[in-house]
Structure formats: structure tokens, C-alpha cells
Design a protein around this motif. Sequence first.
Motif, PDB file in Angstrom:
ATOM      1  N   UNK A 256       0.780  -1.230   0.000  1.00 43.38           N
ATOM      2  CA  UNK A 256       0.000   0.000   0.000  1.00 43.38           C
ATOM      3  C   UNK A 256       0.811   1.278   0.000  1.00 43.38           C
ATOM      4  N   UNK A 257       2.133   1.184   0.105  1.00 40.63           N
ATOM      5  CA  UNK A 257       2.952   2.397   0.149  1.00 40.63           C
ATOM      6  C   UNK A 257       3.189   2.965  -1.253  1.00 40.63           C
ATOM      7  N   UNK A 258       3.605   4.224  -1.269  1.00 40.77           N
ATOM      8  CA  UNK A 258       4.008   4.895  -2.503  1.00 40.77           C
ATOM      9  C   UNK A 258       5.524   4.921  -2.566  1.00 40.77           C
ATOM     10  N   UNK A 259       6.059   4.446  -3.675  1.00 40.22           N
ATOM     11  CA  UNK A 259       7.510   4.368  -3.851  1.00 40.22           C
ATOM     12  C   UNK A 259       7.914   5.141  -5.093  1.00 40.22           C
ATOM     13  N   UNK A 260       9.088   5.715  -5.057  1.00 40.55           N
ATOM     14  CA  UNK A 260       9.629   6.477  -6.178  1.00 40.55           C
ATOM     15  C   UNK A 260      10.972   5.876  -6.553  1.00 40.55           C
ATOM     16  N   UNK A 261      11.132   5.553  -7.850  1.00 37.73           N
ATOM     17  CA  UNK A 261      12.386   5.003  -8.357  1.00 37.73           C
ATOM     18  C   UNK A 261      12.973   6.008  -9.349  1.00 37.73           C
ATOM     19  N   UNK A 262      14.019   6.706  -8.927  1.00 38.22           N
ATOM     20  CA  UNK A 262      14.632   7.745  -9.744  1.00 38.22           C
ATOM     21  C   UNK A 262      15.858   7.198 -10.462  1.00 38.22           C
TER      22      UNK A 262
END
Length: 433
Positions: A256-262
Amino acid sequence: MTADLAVGDLVEVEVGPVAHGGFCVARHEGRVVFVRHALPGEQVRAQVTEARGGQRFVRADCVEVLTASPRRVPAPCPYAGPGLCGGCDWQHADLTYQRDLKAAVVREQFSRLAGMEVDVVVEPVPGDVDGLGWRTRVEFAVDPSGRAGLREHRSHAVVPIDTCLIADPRVLDTGVLRADWQGHEGVDVVVPSIGAPVTVGLPAQGDDIPVVVERVAGKRFSADFEVSARGFWQVHPGAAATFVDVVLELLAPHPGETALDLYAGVGLFATALATAVGDGGRVVAVESDPEAVASAAANLAAYPSVVAVRGRVDDAFGVPRASRSGPAPRRTQRPRKLRRHPLLPLTADVVVLDPPRTGAGRAVVDQLAQLAPRAIAYVACDPAALARDTAYLRDHGYHLRELRAFDAFPMTHHLECIALFAPGEARASAPVT
């Protein structure tokens, strides 16, 4: 009085500590000398290979060892030495000591650029035995006769070779070193984890570049990835799975988390994050390289929770691009509008930061901190860039909680670091491990 040294001069020096880039630091009559093929504590005779007016240092190659380090060993490769192939930096040091030298470089960069004392051990990548035969992707240069070889250090000159000991033996089994490559500037050989080796004459584009499949089989995550034969993928066969496992362990992403892959590449970390956060979570992956974006589209197609943003990370955040060397833009060129990409989340729970060698930079770190993630995993191929960005993160209250380093490029000066940052008070106890 500082010595006036020129290319070709021979100097006798006592070798000091290791420096970033595969050199050791020495001094000759007040002039700093960065020496290759030497080890700390040795007495050597070195020949100056690069000297520029106005610089306070010169570069040199050890051509004679007068007093050897007890950690010196005969280089296993006949092309590893002064004036020969520039691909390997440390074949003259035993493998354990190579890792000690790399750890010393990481410590020095953090001390100098981040004002921090860190304790770090450079770990071998699983599957590595003797530091040889690991490189699954090799780009060879081609000399005027059409023969493939490797370049000298800091030079375009091509060294003709009959072998490369750090290359996976299957690279050489393709016959790349025996073939005639007239009309080509170079040649890439790729040994994927699934399927036969692939050879690509350069330049190449479009349909001339095949797609290979790489399998990641880690303890925490497994998947297959499509990758362009000219695209970026870890060259050590054990590296990708190791790095994904470590990142997942450090971030511990929850459903349920929001993840960012830069700087997402072909979607390695985005796929692992999508598996962890599940259908109820969200992953936003940002990548600019066209080949990587094309591969990522295929690799991420089965994960509806992933949103792919094509573009540079600084452009996506709507911040000025970091200055880079190169020709100045034409005055008639319209200034670029700074506009945040609408698909970027306003907040994120966890972030993976895997920038190029230059690092993320202050502007990107400033934007990243505004997302208020609970944890950031920074995957770094350059310890200097990592140290600089560590200082920027600290300015926003994100402190280094864990630092690991891996010898993903044995026999060279390169290594990979993975750092965990989290908000809160800095830990009083030092050093950080």
C-alpha cells in the motif's frame, strides 16, 4: 619551490595513501604526483604521463618498484601494466587488499566532502572467487587495422590484446579478438544470463541492436528483464540480485505504500518495489534514456501499480539542469520552461535513488526532501558523488543510517555503494556503519 615536471620525466618517490580513481598519492619536490600501478608504502620510480601548465599535480606510472609492498602480487594479465590496457587498476594487489584500498577511498571521500567519519567494509559480490572472469559486458575498441582491443588509460590509443582475464570466458569464445572489424569504431559483446552471447558492431542503432534477457534470482525478489544489448545492466553476474536484495532489506517497503524510483533504468528496482507494495500501492519510475525506457515498458507491463515517467529526473522535478561540460547553448535557443511533471507524487514513503556517476545534485535532493519519504536507498557507483549528496541530504534532516559497499568490479578502482538515509536526529555515536 615546486618541481617543474614534464611528460616523460622519471622521478623517485615514496608512495603515500590511495586516491580516488586508481592512483596513489606521492610528492616530488613539492609537486603532487598521482601514481598508477603503485601501492601505499612503496618506493618506486615513476614516469610522468600527464603534466599540464597551472596544475598543482601530475600523473605518472610506476615503471620500477624499488621497495615493494608485502601486498603486491604479480599481475595475472600480461596487459595490466604501465602503457598497456587501462581497464584494470589493481591487478598488482592481492584481492583482499584491493577491497581495503577501495574502502579507504570511500572513507576519504566522506571525510573530505561530507565531513563524516564512516567505517565501511567492501564486500565481495556473491559468486566471485578470484576477481577474474566476471565481466559479462565488454566494449572493445577497434584499431586502424580492424583488430579489436582495449584502450590505454586516459587515451584513445588501442592496445591489441589476445585475452582479457576479467571478461567472462564466453566473451572471448565469440572470437571477437580474432575477427576483422574494419569499418567499425568498436564492438560490444554481451553474455546474458539467459541465451547465447551477442556481438554488436558499432556504431549501431535501431534494429541492429538486439534485446537480451537477464534473470535476477535474489533471496527477496526474482524476475526476468529485457535489456538492450547496448543498454545499461550490471556487468557482474551477481550484482543485480545482490543490490535488489539489499535495497529491499534497507527500505522494507510495505503493501500500500508509494515508492519512487529515480534513474530507473530498465525497471529493476521499480519491479521489485511494485512486488512489495502490491496492487494497493504505487510506484513511479523516472528514466530518460530511450533504450532503457523501451525496455522498462516491457518489463513493467505486468505491474499496474507502476507509473513510468520518461524524462530526466531534474526535468521531472522542474528544477534547472545541473551544469555539464560541453558547448554553450546557442543564444537563439529558447530557455527551457521549468515545470514539475504531473505524474510525480507530492509525497512518497520510500525512494530508490540510482543516479549516474555525477550523482543526483543539490536541486534534485532539495525536491526529494520535500516528498518527506520515511527512507531513501541511494545506490551509488561513485563514492565522491554519494558523499556530496549525503551532505545535501543532511541539510534536510536526512542522516546516513547504514552504508554498504560491494566489489562489483574486481581488479578496477570502481565499486558500488548502497546507503540508507532516514529523517530524524543524527546518531551521536560515530563512525557510521
